[in-house]
Design a protein around this motif. Structure first.
Motif, PDB file in Angstrom:
ATOM      1  N   ASP A  15      -1.647  12.389  15.444  1.00  0.00           N
ATOM      2  CA  ASP A  15      -2.262  12.547  16.764  1.00  0.00           C
ATOM      3  C   ASP A  15      -1.333  13.265  17.730  1.00  0.00           C
ATOM      4  O   ASP A  15      -1.749  14.169  18.462  1.00  0.00           O
ATOM      5  CB  ASP A  15      -2.680  11.194  17.344  1.00  0.00           C
ATOM      6  CG  ASP A  15      -3.874  10.589  16.623  1.00  0.00           C
ATOM      7  OD1 ASP A  15      -4.615  11.343  15.945  1.00  0.00           O
ATOM      8  OD2 ASP A  15      -4.067   9.362  16.733  1.00  0.00           O
ATOM      9  N   LYS A  16      -0.055  12.876  17.748  1.00  0.00           N
ATOM     10  CA  LYS A  16       0.899  13.529  18.646  1.00  0.00           C
ATOM     11  C   LYS A  16       1.120  14.974  18.203  1.00  0.00           C
ATOM     12  O   LYS A  16       1.218  15.874  19.034  1.00  0.00           O
ATOM     13  CB  LYS A  16       2.221  12.753  18.681  1.00  0.00           C
ATOM     14  CG  LYS A  16       3.283  13.379  19.567  1.00  0.00           C
ATOM     15  CD  LYS A  16       2.778  13.755  20.972  1.00  0.00           C
ATOM     16  CE  LYS A  16       2.916  12.645  21.949  1.00  0.00           C
ATOM     17  NZ  LYS A  16       2.603  13.087  23.352  1.00  0.00           N
ATOM     18  N   ALA A  17       1.172  15.211  16.902  1.00  0.00           N
ATOM     19  CA  ALA A  17       1.337  16.577  16.397  1.00  0.00           C
ATOM     20  C   ALA A  17       0.151  17.446  16.805  1.00  0.00           C
ATOM     21  O   ALA A  17       0.332  18.589  17.240  1.00  0.00           O
ATOM     22  CB  ALA A  17       1.498  16.567  14.875  1.00  0.00           C
ATOM     23  N   ALA A  18      -1.056  16.908  16.703  1.00  0.00           N
ATOM     24  CA  ALA A  18      -2.240  17.668  17.102  1.00  0.00           C
ATOM     25  C   ALA A  18      -2.225  17.948  18.599  1.00  0.00           C
ATOM     26  O   ALA A  18      -2.594  19.048  19.037  1.00  0.00           O
ATOM     27  CB  ALA A  18      -3.506  16.915  16.702  1.00  0.00           C
ATOM     28  N   GLU A  19      -1.807  16.977  19.388  1.00  0.00           N
ATOM     29  CA  GLU A  19      -1.705  17.173  20.843  1.00  0.00           C
ATOM     30  C   GLU A  19      -0.721  18.306  21.159  1.00  0.00           C
ATOM     31  O   GLU A  19      -1.018  19.195  21.966  1.00  0.00           O
ATOM     32  CB  GLU A  19      -1.245  15.871  21.495  1.00  0.00           C
ATOM     33  CG  GLU A  19      -1.050  15.936  22.986  1.00  0.00           C
ATOM     34  CD  GLU A  19      -0.482  14.636  23.530  1.00  0.00           C
ATOM     35  OE1 GLU A  19       0.412  14.707  24.399  1.00  0.00           O
ATOM     36  OE2 GLU A  19      -0.917  13.549  23.082  1.00  0.00           O
ATOM     37  N   LEU A  20       0.436  18.275  20.510  1.00  0.00           N
ATOM     38  CA  LEU A  20       1.425  19.335  20.704  1.00  0.00           C
ATOM     39  C   LEU A  20       0.872  20.674  20.241  1.00  0.00           C
ATOM     40  O   LEU A  20       1.010  21.700  20.920  1.00  0.00           O
ATOM     41  CB  LEU A  20       2.709  19.009  19.938  1.00  0.00           C
ATOM     42  CG  LEU A  20       3.564  17.861  20.469  1.00  0.00           C
ATOM     43  CD1 LEU A  20       4.588  17.429  19.430  1.00  0.00           C
ATOM     44  CD2 LEU A  20       4.258  18.273  21.753  1.00  0.00           C
ATOM     45  N   ALA A  21       0.240  20.695  19.075  1.00  0.00           N
ATOM     46  CA  ALA A  21      -0.295  21.934  18.513  1.00  0.00           C
ATOM     47  C   ALA A  21      -1.339  22.561  19.435  1.00  0.00           C
ATOM     48  O   ALA A  21      -1.326  23.776  19.674  1.00  0.00           O
ATOM     49  CB  ALA A  21      -0.898  21.672  17.127  1.00  0.00           C
TER      50      ALA A  21
END
Length: 105
Positions: A15-21
């Protein structure tokens, strides 16, 4: 011609990776982000050996956009010391490399 690079970033979860991406691609500091789930990271932190589950982000950008990407990661990332490692691309499929350049303008 602007050099293309790949940036390695780890994040605590998908989830955090997708937010950053979404932020990096949306702001055109990255053309594409691949999120690789379930990376096991073993590292030393504050004197102790840690063993953590993370996700790996493979970020495609250009050398010209790296500093802006780096600053956004530092601003948005939950880690005190996030991994941000730039790997310069020496060769690749020219249409893809052109697409990366065009997508980060």
């Amino acid at each position: 011609m602007t050099q293309v690079c790949v940036v390695l970033i780890t994040a605590p979860n998908a989830d955090k990776a997708a937010e950053l991406a979404h932020a990096l691609v949306g702001e055109k500091v990255a053309a594409c982000v691949n999120i690789v789930p379930q990376v096991r990271s073993i590292y030393r932190w504050e004197g102790a050996v840690e063993d953590a589950s993370e996700v790996l982000m493979l970020v495609k950008t250009t050398a010209d956009r790296f500093d802006a990407l780096h600053q956004r990661v530092l601003a948005l990332h939950p880690y005190q010391v996030p991994e941000v490692i730039r790997l310069d691309v020496s060769q690749g499929h020219l249409p893809y490399l052109d697409w990366v350049r065009d997508s980060t303008r």
